[in-house]
Design a protein around this motif. Structure first.
Motif, short mmCIF file in Angstrom:
data_model
loop_
_atom_site.label_atom_id
_atom_site.label_comp_id
_atom_site.label_asym_id
_atom_site.label_seq_id
_atom_site.Cartn_x
_atom_site.Cartn_y
_atom_site.Cartn_z
N GLU A 260 19.07 6.02 -18.24
CA GLU A 260 19.59 4.74 -17.85
C GLU A 260 21.23 5.06 -18.14
O GLU A 260 22.23 4.52 -17.37
N ALA A 261 21.58 5.80 -19.36
CA ALA A 261 22.99 5.94 -19.73
C ALA A 261 23.59 6.97 -18.87
O ALA A 261 25.03 6.87 -18.67
N CYS A 262 22.88 7.81 -18.05
CA CYS A 262 23.68 8.94 -17.58
C CYS A 262 24.40 8.51 -16.30
O CYS A 262 23.69 7.88 -15.31
N GLY A 263 25.76 8.62 -16.24
CA GLY A 263 26.37 7.94 -15.15
C GLY A 263 26.35 8.83 -13.81
O GLY A 263 26.52 8.18 -12.72
N MET A 264 25.87 10.01 -14.06
CA MET A 264 25.87 11.05 -12.91
C MET A 264 24.15 10.81 -12.37
O MET A 264 23.87 11.47 -11.23
N GLY A 265 23.56 10.17 -13.08
CA GLY A 265 21.95 10.22 -12.65
C GLY A 265 21.40 11.56 -12.38
O GLY A 265 20.45 11.70 -11.70
N ALA A 266 21.59 12.45 -13.27
CA ALA A 266 21.38 14.09 -13.74
C ALA A 266 19.94 14.14 -14.13
O ALA A 266 19.60 15.25 -14.12
N ILE A 267 19.82 13.10 -15.15
CA ILE A 267 18.42 13.29 -15.91
C ILE A 267 17.18 12.76 -15.11
O ILE A 267 17.43 11.38 -14.50
N LYS A 275 19.09 17.74 -13.15
CA LYS A 275 19.48 18.18 -12.14
C LYS A 275 20.48 19.19 -12.10
O LYS A 275 21.60 18.94 -12.73
N GLU A 276 20.03 20.26 -11.62
CA GLU A 276 21.14 21.50 -11.70
C GLU A 276 22.58 20.99 -11.24
O GLU A 276 22.61 20.78 -9.97
N GLY A 277 23.64 21.48 -11.90
CA GLY A 277 24.80 21.23 -11.37
C GLY A 277 25.35 19.74 -11.47
O GLY A 277 26.67 19.58 -11.03
N GLU A 278 24.68 18.87 -11.77
CA GLU A 278 24.87 17.53 -11.94
C GLU A 278 25.46 16.89 -13.35
O GLU A 278 26.17 16.23 -13.29
N CYS A 279 24.98 17.58 -14.17
CA CYS A 279 25.52 17.37 -15.63
C CYS A 279 27.02 17.54 -15.99
O CYS A 279 27.44 18.82 -15.47
N ILE A 280 27.90 16.63 -16.07
CA ILE A 280 29.38 16.82 -16.52
C ILE A 280 29.70 16.98 -17.88
O ILE A 280 30.79 16.70 -18.13
#
Length: 815
Positions: A260-267, A275-280
C-alpha cells in the motif's frame, strides 16, 4: 531491533531531506537563473543531469557534448545504486509526489481501470532512440527534467507572479494597511525574482499537459514514473546491475503495508516480490515494515524478482511506427512553400536549422532568461519537429543588443556561446518594410492629396531605436517646393542584425509595418562602418591633425575597467557599449585626445553628457559644452570628449575638430528623456540638469547633509531620474529638484515609503500640504516630496518652504 529501526528511519529521512533539498535547489536556480547566468555560473546543472537528453542530443547531432558530464555521473551512479535518481533528485518526481499527496482522497475511491502495465515507457524509449538515427529529436518533449523546467518556467511561475501582483495591487489601495502590503509585496518580488510578470505563448497547452499528468494521481501514484517516463526506462534497464536491491526476509507476514505504501506500485501483492526496474529506493517499504523484514542489498533472491515481459513483437512494431512517423513528422508545409527556407527567428548563436532541431532539448531555459520576454515556444512554424523550440517574437520582445544570457544557459549546444561582441555582429534575421502599412510610405503615396492639404506623415521610431552603431535603418527624404519633408525609411540589410527592436516599437496597430524575417544559418555582419572602424569617426586625418596611432577600443565592462580603473561605475550605470580613443597631433607640435563613447540609447548618451559637461553651448550635435579648450558633445547614442594634451590649443581648433566628427555621424533628430519634460523652466539654471538611472551617480550629487547609504529611492536601470538646480535671483541661495520616473505605480509607492521613512528617522519637523510632505532640518532648510502615480518629486536644500513646495506644485500641474 530498536537500533535497526532507527537506522532504517535515518535512511528514509535522509532520502526525504535530500529529495526536498534537490527540489528547492531546482526552484531556486529557476527563480534566480538570470543573476546566476550573468555571473557565468551553472544555473542549468539539472538539465545537464539527464542521460536521456544527453543521448538524444549527441546521437541526433552525431557529436560529443562535454557539457553533459553530469549526466554521465548520474548514469554511472545508477549502476551501483539503481534507480535512485527518481526519488532522491528528480524535480518532476518530487512535484508528482506533492500532488499525489493531495489527491489521496480521490485515489481511494477510484476503480483503477487505467493502464498500469509498465511496458509503455520502454516502447516510448525505443521509439525515441530509433527516431534519433534519422536525426529526429523528440526526446525533449518527454524528458522529465525538460518537462519540469518548462512547467515551472512557462506556466506555474508566471501564473504565481500575476496572481500575487493582482492581489497586492488590490490590497495596496487600502488606507494605512496599504503600505504594509506594499512591503510584503516587495519581499515576495525579491523571493520570486519577479519585478515584472513574464508571459509565454501556449502556456495553457503546457498547463493542460501538466494537469493531465498529475490527474493520473487520482488513480495511481507516480503514474508518469511508472508508465511513461523514458528516462525512468533507461534507469530501469541499468538498475538490473544494481548493488542495492530490495530483499525480503522470511520474517515477512505479507501484511500488505509495504504494498500500500509503495508509490511506484513496484511490490507484488505478497509483499515479497519486486517488479524489476521499478524500485526507486525511496525506503518507504523499509520504514513501514513492522517486522523489519525489508533490506536493500546486493543479493536479491530469484523468486523475489518479478521481471517485466517486454514483447519482441511490440519492439518491432515500435520500430516500424518510428519508420513511418519520421517522414511524416519531417513534412513541413511552410518550408515547402518558402522553397526550403525557414523564416523562424532563432535566438542568437543558434546553429544551422537542422543541427538546431537535433540539439535542442526543448527545455525553455533560454526563454526564461530572455530579458525582454521575446523568446517563446514555437508551435508549427518550423514544422512538427520544431514544436516547442525557441523562437523570437519581436512584437512581444526584441533581442537586447547588450545581452548574451540565452547563449550561456543552453545545456546542449543548440545555441553556441557568444561573447558580447560576437553577438552584436550576428544577424538573426533581416527587417523588411511594408510600404502599404508604413506611415511615411503611405503618406508619400498620397502626395497629390498632401500638396493640397499638408499633413505630417513622418515617423522614424524604427530608426530611433535601432541599436546598430551606424543604424540599419536610414531615410530617403522627399522635399517639396515649400521645404516640407517626408522621410521614408529603408533597411540597410548589410548591417541589419534582425534584433526586432524596430518591429517591437512600430506604432502601427496590429501587424507591424516593419517585420523581421529569420535567416538560417545566422550570418556575421561586418561592422566596418561602425565605431570600431579606423577610418570613420576617428579618421586618419582631421584637417591639419593626424592620428598618432590606430584607435583603441574598449568594449564591455571588463575592458572599461582597463581604460579607467576606479571611475568606470558611473559610465556602466548607463547602457555602455564601448569607447574608442585616439590621439592626434599637428605640425605645430600640438596634441589633442578624443574619446567617443557609445551607449545603447540616445537618452543614456545624453545622461553621460549631462553628467560630464561644463561650459557654454556652442550649437553642435544634439548638445555641446565648451569650457576653455575642452569640448563635450552629445550626438544620438554617442558622447564625444575632446581635450588638449600638449601645446597652446585654441578653442577654435577644438570646435573645428568637433564639427568634423559630428559631420561623420549619421543625421539624427533626438529628444531629451521624457522625465526632463517635468522640469519647471522658471528659475532653472539652464545647464544644471543631470539625467541618470542608478544611485552611483546620485552619490556624487549634494542633496542632503546626511549621508544616504541605502538605495532608498530604489534606483535601477529601469528608473529615469533627473536632478536640476534652481535659483530665484543671482544673490539668493539655490535649491535642487529631483524627479524620478518609475516603471510602474507600485515601484514608486515602495520607494516613496522608504524615502519618507528615512527622513523621519532624522527627527526633522514634518508637515503636509495636500500630497506634499515637507521636512525642516536643524539648519532651517526644507526638503519637500510628493508621490503621484509613478512619479516622485523632491526639492532639497531650500531656505524657504514655499519655494520648495511651489516647484513641486508646478510638476504636479504638468503631471
Amino acid at each position: 531491533m530498536q537500533k535497526e529501526q532507527c537506522r532504517i528511519s535515518w535512511l528514509y529521512y535522509t532520502r526525504k531531506v535530500i529529495q526536498f533539498l534537490s527540489y528547492f535547489f531546482f526552484i531556486y536556480l529557476l527563480l534566480f537563473l538570470d543573476p546566476f547566468t550573468e555571473r557565468d555560473l551553472s544555473g542549468n546543472i539539472f538539465l545537464r543531469m539527464s542521460p536521456l537528453s544527453a543521448v538524444g542530443a549527441m546521437v541526433a547531432a552525431k557529436t560529443y557534448i562535454i557539457k553533459y558530464w553530469p549526466a554521465l555521473v548520474i548514469f554511472l551512479l545508477t549502476i551501483p545504486f539503481g534507480r535512485f535518481f527518481c526519488s532522491w533528485i528528480c524535480p518532476l518526481g518530487t512535484t508528482i509526489d506533492i500532488t499525489d499527496h493531495f489527491l489521496a482522497g480521490f485515489r481511494r475511491r477510484s476503480y483503477r481501470n487505467v493502464y498500469d502495465g509498465r511496458k509503455a515507457k520502454y516502447y516510448l524509449l525505443a521509439f525515441l532512440l530509433f527516431s534519433l538515427f534519422f536525426s529526429q529529436q523528440y526526446v525533449g518533449w518527454f524528458d522529465p527534467l525538460s518537462l519540469a523546467t518548462n512547467v515551472y518556467t512557462i506556466s506555474l511561475h508566471p501564473y504565481a507572479v500575476h496572481l500575487i501582483d493582482y492581489l497586492f495591487e488590490y490590497l495596496a489601495a487600502f488606507p494605512v494597511a496599504g503600505d504594509f502590503f506594499i512591503l510584503i509585496h516587495k519581499g515576495i518580488q525579491n523571493i520570486l525574482f519577479s519585478y515584472h510578470a513574464p508571459f509565454f505563448r501556449a502556456h495553457g497547452i503546457l498547463l493542460s499537459v501538466f494537469i493531465l499528468l498529475i490527474a493520473f494521481g487520482m488513480v495511481f501514484r507516480r503514474y508518469w514514473c511508472r508508465n511513461i517516463c523514458p528516462m525512468g526506462a533507461i534507469f530501469a534497464l541499468i538498475s538490473d546491475w544494481s548493488f542495492r536491491k530490495r530483499t525480503v526476509s522470511s520474517s515477512c507476514t505479507s501484511c500488505g503495508l509495504c504494498v500500500e505504501a509503495c508509490g511506484m506500485g513496484a511490490i507484488e501483492s505478497d509483499g515479497k516480490s519486486t517488479k524489476e526496474g521499478e524500485c526507486i529506493l525511496c525506503m518507504t517499504c523499509q520504514k513501514v515494515c513492522p517486522e523489519d523484514s525489508v533490506s536493500f542489498k546486493r543479493g536479491q533472491p530469484v523468486e523475489q524478482r518479478n521481471t517485466v515481459d517486454l514483447s519482441k513483437r511490440a519492439f518491432i512494431l515500435t520500430g516500424l511506427a518510428g519508420a513511418v512517423a519520421v517522414p511524416l513528422l519531417k513534412l513541413d508545409y511552410r518550408k515547402h512553400v518558402n522553397k526550403g527556407r525557414v523564416s523562424v527567428i532563432r535566438p542568437p548563436g543558434a546553429v544551422d536549422e537542422e543541427g538546431f532541431l537535433d540539439l535542442c532539448v526543448r527545455c525553455g531555459e533560454c526563454m526564461r532568461v530572455c530579458k525582454t520576454n521575446g523568446l517563446h515556444p514555437a508551435l508549427l512554424e518550423a514544422g512538427i519537429g520544431g514544436v516547442w523550440t525557441p523562437k523570437l517574437i519581436p512584437r512581444i520582445g526584441y533581442c537586447d543588443y547588450g545581452c548574451v544570457l540565452c547563449t550561456r544557459v543552453c545545456p546542449s549546444g543548440a545555441l553556441k556561446r557568444l561573447s558580447l561582441e560576437e553577438k552584436r555582429e550576428t544577424a538573426l534575421g533581416k527587417a523588411r518594410i511594408d510600404h502599404n502599412r508604413c506611415i511615411p510610405w503611405v503618406g508619400y503615396a498620397r502626395l497629390p492629396e498632401l500638396e493640397k492639404q499638408w499633413q505630417d506623415f513622418n515617423c522614424g521610431v524604427c530608426e530611433e531605436v535601432c541599436p546598430v552603431p551606424t543604424k540599419a535603418i536610414h531615410f530617403n527624404t522627399y522635399t517639396d517646393a515649400h521645404g516640407r519633408e517626408i522621410r521614408r525609411p529603408f533597411v540597410r540589410e548589410d548591417v541589419c542584425i534582425g534584433c526586432g527592436f524596430c518591429e517591437k516599437v512600430c506604432p502601427v496597430l496590429g501587424m507591424s509595418a516593419i517585420v523581421v524575417e529569420g535567416i538560417q544559418p545566422q550570418t556575421r555582419i561586418k561592422q566596418g562602418k561602425g565605431l570600431s572602424s579606423d577610418n570613420n569617426f576617428l579618421p586618419e586625418t582631421i584637417g591639419g591633425w593626424k592620428r598618432v596611432l590606430k584607435p583603441n577600443m574598449y568594449a564591455g565592462k571588463e575592458k572599461l575597467y582597463e581604460y579607467i580603473n576606479g571611475g568606470a561605475e558611473p559610465y556602466l550605470s548607463y547602457s555602455f557599449i564601448r569607447v574608442s580613443t585616439a590621439e592626434y597631433s599637428s605640425e605645430a607640435d600640438k596634441k589633442i585626445f578624443i574619446d567617443i563613447w557609445e551607449f545603447g540609447c540616445s537618452e543614456d548618451a545624453f545622461g553621460v553628457f549631462s553628467k560630464d559637461r561644463a561650459g557654454m553651448n556652442i550649437g553642435l550635435g544634439n548638445g555641446s559644452a565648451l569650457f576653455d579648450n575642452y569640448l563635450c558633445l552629445w550626438n544620438d547614442v554617442f558622447f564625444i570628449r575632446i581635450e588638449p594634451r600638449q601645446g597652446d590649443i585654441l578653442p577654435e581648433e577644438i570646435i573645428f575638430i568637433g564639427k568634423y566628427i559630428i559631420n561623420l555621424m549619421p543625421y539624427k533628430k533626438t529628444q531629451l528623456p521624457a522625465v526632463m519634460n517635468y522640469l519647471p523652466q522658471e528659475y532653472l539654471i539652464k545647464e544644471s540638469p543631470i539625467f541618470f538611472h542608478k544611485k552611483i551617480v546620485l552619490d556624487n550629487l549634494y542633496i542632503s547633509d546626511n549621508f544616504i547609504e541605502e538605495n532608498v529611492f530604489h534606483l535601477n536601470e529601469k528608473t529615469d531620474c533627473v536632478v536640476a538646480e534652481y535659483k530665484a535671483d543671482s544673490h539668493g541661495d539655490s535649491l535642487k529638484l529631483m524627479i524620478v520616473k518609475y516603471p510602474d505605480d507600485n515601484a514608486a509607492r515602495l520607494a516613496f515609503h522608504d524615502v519618507v521613512a528615512l527622513w523621519q528617522t532624522w527627527n526633522e519637523q514634518e508637515s503636509h500640504t495636500g500630497i506634499i510632505h515637507t521636512f525642516k532640518d536643524k539648519t532651517s532648510r526644507y526638503t519637500s516630496c510628493f508621490l503621484k502615480k509613478n512619479i516622485i518629486g523632491m526639492a532639497f536644500l531650500s531656505i524657504n518652504k514655499d519655494s520648495a513646495e511651489l516647484l513641486l506644485k508646478l510638476i504636479l500641474e504638468k503631471r
